[in-house]
Scaffold this motif. Structure first.
Motif, PDB file in Angstrom:
ATOM      1  N   PHE A  92       0.823  -1.210   0.000  1.00 20.38           N
ATOM      2  CA  PHE A  92       0.000   0.000   0.000  1.00 20.38           C
ATOM      3  C   PHE A  92       0.859   1.264   0.000  1.00 20.38           C
ATOM      4  O   PHE A  92       0.448   2.293  -0.542  1.00 20.38           O
ATOM      5  N   ALA A  93       2.034   1.200   0.621  1.00 17.56           N
ATOM      6  CA  ALA A  93       2.937   2.350   0.568  1.00 17.56           C
ATOM      7  C   ALA A  93       3.388   2.613  -0.857  1.00 17.56           C
ATOM      8  O   ALA A  93       3.450   3.775  -1.306  1.00 17.56           O
ATOM      9  N   ALA A  94       3.696   1.530  -1.593  1.00 20.60           N
ATOM     10  CA  ALA A  94       4.060   1.699  -2.996  1.00 20.60           C
ATOM     11  C   ALA A  94       2.895   2.281  -3.797  1.00 20.60           C
ATOM     12  O   ALA A  94       3.088   3.141  -4.671  1.00 20.60           O
ATOM     13  N   GLY A  95       1.676   1.840  -3.490  1.00 18.86           N
ATOM     14  CA  GLY A  95       0.504   2.397  -4.170  1.00 18.86           C
ATOM     15  C   GLY A  95       0.307   3.867  -3.864  1.00 18.86           C
ATOM     16  O   GLY A  95      -0.059   4.665  -4.738  1.00 18.86           O
ATOM     17  N   LEU A  96       0.563   4.257  -2.596  1.00 22.06           N
ATOM     18  CA  LEU A  96       0.422   5.663  -2.218  1.00 22.06           C
ATOM     19  C   LEU A  96       1.448   6.525  -2.957  1.00 22.06           C
ATOM     20  O   LEU A  96       1.122   7.617  -3.441  1.00 22.06           O
ATOM     21  N   VAL A  97       2.679   6.030  -3.055  1.00 21.91           N
ATOM     22  CA  VAL A  97       3.707   6.764  -3.796  1.00 21.91           C
ATOM     23  C   VAL A  97       3.303   6.893  -5.262  1.00 21.91           C
ATOM     24  O   VAL A  97       3.500   7.955  -5.880  1.00 21.91           O
ATOM     25  N   ALA A  98       2.727   5.835  -5.820  1.00 29.23           N
ATOM     26  CA  ALA A  98       2.311   5.874  -7.227  1.00 29.23           C
ATOM     27  C   ALA A  98       1.191   6.889  -7.443  1.00 29.23           C
ATOM     28  O   ALA A  98       1.175   7.606  -8.454  1.00 29.23           O
ATOM     29  N   VAL A  99       0.247   6.966  -6.492  1.00 26.84           N
ATOM     30  CA  VAL A  99      -0.846   7.943  -6.615  1.00 26.84           C
ATOM     31  C   VAL A  99      -0.296   9.359  -6.607  1.00 26.84           C
ATOM     32  O   VAL A  99      -0.655  10.199  -7.441  1.00 26.84           O
TER      33      VAL A  99
END
Length: 299
Positions: free
Chosen positions: A181-188
């Protein structure tokens, strides 16, 4: 120094205006970030509550020490002295007469106890160790088993070890989930900042022509990513608190049915601040990656 503070104040103001200028996009981004942080945050709180539940569970913290049938008061006093010297925690002595009376009061056991020619139960000690870690409990059990006149030492170490292994597995799964989810947040954040850079291409080119530095151009985007991530972290904290409040009554009712008293622990100010800080850090990281890659075409 005043100029430095002025630049940062202007960058923060620019980031706030950008967030406010597109309320729908901002709301959707905050929802995505909030949900991404809610799941690992809620998982952390659940594991923390399970740890407390395991520590407070009946029998988990107790070690039963059974003595030989032929022991006398001197032997009992020696064991009491050893327990006192070892500073193991709380303990109490259960004489065999008291144990027999408890058995006699049990349903269906009165006639059986009355037919016994003598008391078959040994004197015992119930020890509640101060250190309830599985390794410490096992070490204490082995130490007590080596004392004189001790016939048997009972510890449900298998249950404790299984519960501890479950918590460790939960922590590992939670760490993996948090990483995803941290990687997803960075991607957003990365995608949001990239779109903003593309929309402000003309402004950036003009700023470069009149001598604006890279730090001056990047700074508002960094603050935008950090503010967006921090607000998303606060939203996640609110969602976690709301979920715990909804579960508080059912969990309390369930504990009452089992004759126990247990209430869910909610995150404190420190945990809320940590969640917001993690969101801000990840948002800043996504903004930095996005700006660094997006501004290369202006070089």
């Amino acid at each position: 120094m005043n100029a430095w503070f002025g630049h940062h104040r202007a960058a923060v103001g620019s980031a706030v205006r950008r967030l406010w200028s597109t309320p729908l996009n901002t709301l959707l981004s905050l929802l995505v970030i909030g949900i991404a942080l809610t799941l690992p945050g809620f998982g952390y709180v659940v594991l923390d509550n399970l740890r407390d539940l395991g520590r407070n569970a009946s029998g988990v913290q107790q070690i039963s020490l059974f003595m030989n049938l032929d022991v006398g008061k001197k032997d009992v006093g020696e064991i009491e002295g050893r327990l006192r010297a070892a500073a193991t925690g709380k303990w109490r002595f259960v004489p065999k007469e008291e144990a027999l009376k408890r058995m006699q009061k049990s349903e269906g056991m009165a006639e059986i106890v009355a037919s016994l020619p003598r008391n078959p139960l040994p004197d015992a000690f119930i020890v509640e160790p101060s250190n309830t870690e599985p390794e410490a409990l096992e070490i204490l059990r082995k130490e007590i088993a080596g004392w004189p006149k001790v016939a048997h030492v009972q510890l449900d170490s298998a249950w404790v070890k299984r519960f501890d292994a479950f918590l460790k597995l939960g922590k590992l799964a939670l760490s993996m989930l948090a990483g995803l989810f941290a990687a997803g947040l960075v991607a957003v954040t990365f995608n949001t900042i990239r779109l903003q850079v593309m929309a402000q291409t003309a402004e950036i080119e003009v700023a470069r022509m009149i001598g604006a530095t890279d730090s001056f151009i990047r700074r508002p985007f960094y603050y935008f990513g950090a503010l967006q991530g921090g607000l998303g972290g606060l939203l996640a904290a609110g969602l976690v608190l709301s979920g715990l409040r909804l579960l508080a009554a059912p969990v309390g009712d369930l504990a009452t049915l089992y004759g126990a008293s247990f209430s869910l622990h909610t995150p404190g100010v420190g945990e809320v601040a940590a969640l917001a800080g993690i969101g801000a850090l990840l948002g800043w990281l996504g903004a930095q990656l996005s700006v660094s890659l997006s501004l290369r075409k202006f070089d």
